[in-house]
Scaffold this active site. Structure first.
Site, PDB file in Angstrom:
ATOM      1  N   CYS A  20       1.077  -1.235  -0.310  1.00 45.54           N
ATOM      2  CA  CYS A  20       0.462  -0.361  -0.242  1.00 45.54           C
ATOM      3  C   CYS A  20       0.612   1.363   0.103  1.00 45.54           C
ATOM      4  O   CYS A  20       1.544   1.426  -1.292  1.00 45.54           O
ATOM      5  CB  CYS A  20      -0.886  -0.077   1.352  1.00 45.54           C
ATOM      6  SG  CYS A  20      -2.727   1.158   0.860  1.00 45.54           S
ATOM      7  N   HIS A  41      -3.532  -5.881   0.775  1.00 42.29           N
ATOM      8  CA  HIS A  41      -2.806  -6.112   1.644  1.00 42.29           C
ATOM      9  C   HIS A  41      -2.763  -7.371   1.534  1.00 42.29           C
ATOM     10  O   HIS A  41      -4.163  -7.912   2.174  1.00 42.29           O
ATOM     11  CB  HIS A  41      -3.945  -5.435   2.808  1.00 42.29           C
ATOM     12  CG  HIS A  41      -3.521  -4.146   2.855  1.00 42.29           C
ATOM     13  ND1 HIS A  41      -2.834  -4.035   3.654  1.00 42.29           N
ATOM     14  CD2 HIS A  41      -4.268  -3.455   2.079  1.00 42.29           C
ATOM     15  CE1 HIS A  41      -2.726  -1.976   3.684  1.00 42.29           C
ATOM     16  NE2 HIS A  41      -3.749  -1.759   2.629  1.00 42.29           N
ATOM     17  N   GLU A  58      -1.199  -9.150   3.852  1.00 44.27           N
ATOM     18  CA  GLU A  58      -1.109  -9.781   5.177  1.00 44.27           C
ATOM     19  C   GLU A  58      -2.865 -10.012   5.804  1.00 44.27           C
ATOM     20  O   GLU A  58      -3.074  -9.681   7.645  1.00 44.27           O
ATOM     21  CB  GLU A  58      -0.426  -8.661   5.977  1.00 44.27           C
ATOM     22  CG  GLU A  58      -0.953  -8.379   6.254  1.00 44.27           C
ATOM     23  CD  GLU A  58      -1.413  -6.368   5.713  1.00 44.27           C
ATOM     24  OE1 GLU A  58      -1.087  -6.574   4.174  1.00 44.27           O
ATOM     25  OE2 GLU A  58      -1.594  -5.124   5.812  1.00 44.27           O
TER      26      GLU A  58
END
Lengths: 220, 160
Positions: B69, B140, B142
């Site tokens: 990001c 993202h 994660e």
């Protein structure tokens, strides 16, 4: 000019906590314990929740500091976005939340008390990390008012106008909850959603939806 | 050793937990690590000069880097989000405000990668970029469930 593609509708599992215990309430009251926050959060993640909304229902109400330890424990092993809501009063609180497992932060009471907090938080973290939570109650004339302290105190703000102000100040998402339908299975209050449907940022609605998770939040 | 570039505003615990889930490598100070990951949940102006200075040096040294990001956006020359600030200029181009309803928020299928979570108002125009030792992703990994973890695991395999 770049354009955004349409993202899929999201179903978000809401998990209320009081102290270190997961609770379930009705109309933001009468919370009864339902289990361990991390066990439930992992369960919702494994059941395919798109995101998790973790709400400390008493942090603002009792004027308590957020339970960062509970946030950290609850989010372990949960690999979907987590929005933390409850008692966030400053930019430092947003920072602390991110260090304890949150990916976004939702603010209600503190933003109604001091709307500049939205600008300040968005300037540091970007709009995409700052969510405004609106707790709405229907007035006798059919309009809706934004409440704070877990649906107990009226702010005097009409939900539509408050949603506009939040957007203009830099909020990146709005989650509007019907206090009257919270914890019931009466279904989404569509009249309420209409009051805020004009915003140009992602809108989520909650209260009355018990479909996939005991308390679901959905894209509106 | 893996280092997380700490800008003070990232969702650092989420990134750390995902890294620990997919690799057994130890984590340590990012100034010394031989693999770098930068988390991003901050504005373009939130990265200070000292961080940019060290990051520019580490990238120039050829250290494998994954920018998530904001960690991707900072690689470019600048951003509409903070026109007075410079990015690293490691990649040429500018980060622009997305048109239409922003932030772009939610899951989208990224070709060849899977269902990934996006949360951003500004973009360099690509969801993923790869140049020399540097990888940037606008999504993202994660926080994109098993698809995200699988991709992240693959990235670490690739730089082993």
């Amino acid at each position: 000019m770049l354009t955004t593609m349409l993202t899929r509708p999201r179903v978000i599992a809401r998990l209320d906590i009081k102290g270190a215990v997961a609770v379930k309430g009705r109309c933001m009251d009468g919370w009864r314990p339902v289990g361990n926050p991390n066990e439930l959060a992992r369960q919702y993640y494994e059941q395919g929740a798109d995101e998790l909304l973790l709400v400390d229902v008493v942090a603002s109400l009792y004027g308590r500091e957020p339970r960062w330890d509970v946030l950290e424990a609850a989010t372990d092993g949960v690999f979907i976005p987590v929005t933390y809501c409850g008692g966030v009063r400053s930019v430092d609180d947003v920072r602390t939340a991110m260090r304890h497992g949150a990916d976004k932060v939702a603010i209600n009471s503190a933003a109604l008390a001091r709307p500049e907090l939205i600008n300040e938080a968005a300037a540091v973290f970007g709009s995409q990390a700052i969510v405004i939570s609106i707790e709405a109650k229907r007035r006798a004339d059919g309009t809706y008012e934004a409440y704070f302290n877990s649906g107990r105190e009226p702010s005097g703000n009409a939900v539509g106008a408050w949603a506009n102000e939040a957007q203009e100040r830099g909020a990146g998402e709005i989650v509007v909850t019907s206090v009257d339908r919270d914890g019931t299975d009466l279904g989404l209050d569509n009249h309420l959603v209409q009051q805020v449907a004009h915003v140009n940022i992602p809108l989520l609605a909650a209260g009355g939806i018990a479909s996939r998770f005991p308390d679901s939040v959905v894209s509106a | 050793m893996i280092g997380i570039v700490d800008t003070g505003v990232g969702n650092v615990l989420s990134v750390r937990r995902a890294i620990e889930h997919v690799t057994n490598e130890p984590l340590g100070f990012w100034g010394m690590a031989d693999k770098l990951v930068m988390a991003g949940q901050g504005s373009f102006a939130s990265i200070d000069a000292a961080t940019k200075m060290l990051l520019a040096r580490r990238l120039g040294d050829g250290t494998p880097y994954l920018g998530i990001c904001l960690g991707m956006q900072i690689l470019y020359n600048g951003s509409d989000e903070a026109p007075e600030e410079f990015g690293l200029g490691f990649l040429s181009g500018r980060v622009r405000r997305l048109a239409g309803k922003t932030p772009r928020m939610g899951y989208e299928d990224v070709l060849g990668i899977g269902r990934m979570y996006f949360a951003h108002s500004y973009s360099a125009g690509a969801d993923i970029v790869q140049h020399e030792n540097v990888t940037g992703v606008q999504f993202h990994p994660e926080k994109s469930g098993s698809d995200g973890l699988r991709w992240l695991s693959g990235w670490f395999e690739g730089v082993r």
